[in-house]
Design a protein around this motif. Sequence first.
Motif, short mmCIF file in Angstrom:
data_model
loop_
_atom_site.label_atom_id
_atom_site.label_comp_id
_atom_site.label_asym_id
_atom_site.label_seq_id
_atom_site.Cartn_x
_atom_site.Cartn_y
_atom_site.Cartn_z
N UNK A 10 -12.21 -26.88 9.07
CA UNK A 10 -11.22 -26.30 8.17
C UNK A 10 -10.82 -27.28 7.08
N UNK A 11 -10.44 -26.74 5.94
CA UNK A 11 -9.92 -27.54 4.84
C UNK A 11 -8.63 -28.22 5.28
N UNK A 22 -6.39 -17.40 10.83
CA UNK A 22 -7.85 -17.28 10.75
C UNK A 22 -8.45 -17.22 12.16
N UNK A 23 -7.98 -18.07 13.07
CA UNK A 23 -8.50 -18.09 14.44
C UNK A 23 -8.16 -16.80 15.19
N UNK A 78 -18.09 -13.09 8.71
CA UNK A 78 -16.66 -13.23 8.42
C UNK A 78 -16.28 -14.69 8.15
N UNK A 79 -16.89 -15.62 8.83
CA UNK A 79 -16.61 -17.04 8.59
C UNK A 79 -17.02 -17.41 7.16
N UNK A 80 -18.18 -16.92 6.72
CA UNK A 80 -18.67 -17.25 5.38
C UNK A 80 -17.74 -16.75 4.27
N UNK A 81 -17.08 -15.62 4.48
CA UNK A 81 -16.23 -15.07 3.41
C UNK A 81 -14.77 -15.50 3.56
N UNK A 82 -14.46 -16.31 4.56
CA UNK A 82 -13.09 -16.77 4.77
C UNK A 82 -12.84 -18.05 3.98
N UNK A 86 -14.71 -24.90 5.60
CA UNK A 86 -15.67 -25.66 4.81
C UNK A 86 -17.09 -25.56 5.36
N UNK A 87 -17.23 -25.70 6.66
CA UNK A 87 -18.54 -25.66 7.33
C UNK A 87 -18.37 -25.10 8.73
#
Length: 102
Positions: A10-11, A22-23, A78-82, A86-87
């Motif tokens: 996460x950022x 998010x989680x 969903x992770x990619x568009x959140x 960061x990775x």
Amino acid sequence: MRKYETLLLFSPELTTENRKEILDNLGAIVAREQGQTLMLDEWGSRELAYAVNKFTRGHYVRLEYAGPSPLIAELERNIRITDGILKFVTVKLDENFQAGEE
């Protein structure tokens, strides 16, 4: 069902509430796709080996879950568009996981 783990970076600019939101959303996706969340392990903020999107620190979280293989595609989509993640990396831990065993 198969057992997986996803490591999320996460950022450092996200607040604790934003990360929790998010989680919770990711946990809801696992449940919706007939999966089961087994463990949520927060590693905390750590120094990165190299800058990622100009950040030198990041907050790590390990999510362990079990479910059918289509769950991975939906979760990673969903992770990619959140914003704020960061990775990430997903690893299969166990081929034939039965609910209730650990």
